[in-house]
Design a protein around this motif. Structure first.
Motif, mmCIF file in Angstrom:
data_model
loop_
_atom_site.group_PDB
_atom_site.id
_atom_site.type_symbol
_atom_site.label_atom_id
_atom_site.label_comp_id
_atom_site.label_asym_id
_atom_site.label_seq_id
_atom_site.Cartn_x
_atom_site.Cartn_y
_atom_site.Cartn_z
ATOM 1 N N GLU A 51 0.831 -1.209 0.000
ATOM 2 C CA GLU A 51 0.000 0.000 0.000
ATOM 3 C C GLU A 51 0.867 1.260 0.000
ATOM 4 O O GLU A 51 0.554 2.235 -0.693
ATOM 5 C CB GLU A 51 -0.927 -0.012 1.210
ATOM 6 C CG GLU A 51 -2.013 -1.066 1.116
ATOM 7 C CD GLU A 51 -2.813 -1.226 2.402
ATOM 8 O OE1 GLU A 51 -2.468 -0.581 3.413
ATOM 9 O OE2 GLU A 51 -3.780 -2.006 2.383
ATOM 10 N N LEU A 52 1.948 1.249 0.775
ATOM 11 C CA LEU A 52 2.851 2.406 0.792
ATOM 12 C C LEU A 52 3.514 2.611 -0.561
ATOM 13 O O LEU A 52 3.655 3.744 -1.024
ATOM 14 C CB LEU A 52 3.917 2.236 1.878
ATOM 15 C CG LEU A 52 3.471 2.493 3.299
ATOM 16 C CD1 LEU A 52 4.583 2.145 4.278
ATOM 17 C CD2 LEU A 52 3.049 3.938 3.485
ATOM 18 N N GLN A 53 3.922 1.502 -1.199
ATOM 19 C CA GLN A 53 4.555 1.624 -2.512
ATOM 20 C C GLN A 53 3.579 2.200 -3.526
ATOM 21 O O GLN A 53 3.955 3.048 -4.344
ATOM 22 C CB GLN A 53 5.071 0.260 -2.983
ATOM 23 C CG GLN A 53 5.905 0.351 -4.248
ATOM 24 C CD GLN A 53 7.139 1.195 -4.063
ATOM 25 O OE1 GLN A 53 7.909 0.987 -3.144
ATOM 26 N NE2 GLN A 53 7.336 2.165 -4.932
ATOM 27 N N ALA A 54 2.327 1.783 -3.460
ATOM 28 C CA ALA A 54 1.314 2.318 -4.374
ATOM 29 C C ALA A 54 1.109 3.810 -4.118
ATOM 30 O O ALA A 54 0.996 4.604 -5.068
ATOM 31 C CB ALA A 54 0.001 1.568 -4.208
ATOM 32 N N ALA A 55 1.078 4.212 -2.848
ATOM 33 C CA ALA A 55 0.912 5.626 -2.511
ATOM 34 C C ALA A 55 2.115 6.436 -2.986
ATOM 35 O O ALA A 55 1.958 7.540 -3.517
ATOM 36 C CB ALA A 55 0.715 5.793 -1.007
#
Length: 92
Positions: A51-55
């Motif tokens: 999720e952090l990488q997508a953000a």
């Protein structure tokens, strides 16, 4: 070999050995982290990482688009200034 059995083999009375084993199960074993616990935490961390990488990817794209817009406006302003300067110089 079980905990209570090991205590009995070491000379501890059966009643005390059982009490020690029960206390260990009740107070110590409940605080231990198991392999499934660690696997669950790992899965949660991998999900958070994803999720952090997508953000981060989304924010990177937004910043790239904004920077591209700023550069385009800057080039346009510079071209207009050069054209205006050329016009002013031709009139003199």
């Amino acid at each position: 070999m079980g905990y209570a059995k090991r205590l009995r083999n070491a000379g501890v009375a059966n009643e005390q050995a059982e009490a020690h084993a029960e206390a260990a199960r009740e107070f110590i074993m409940t605080e231990l982290v198991t392999k499934p616990d660690l696997q669950a935490v790992r899965s949660d961390l991998l999900l958070v990482k994803s999720e952090l990488q997508a953000a981060i990817d989304t924010q990177t794209l937004r910043l790239t688009v904004r920077l591209g817009g700023i550069v385009a406006v800057g080039v346009g302003v510079l071209a207009a200034a050069i054209a205006l300067l050329a016009l002013v110089l031709r009139q003199h």
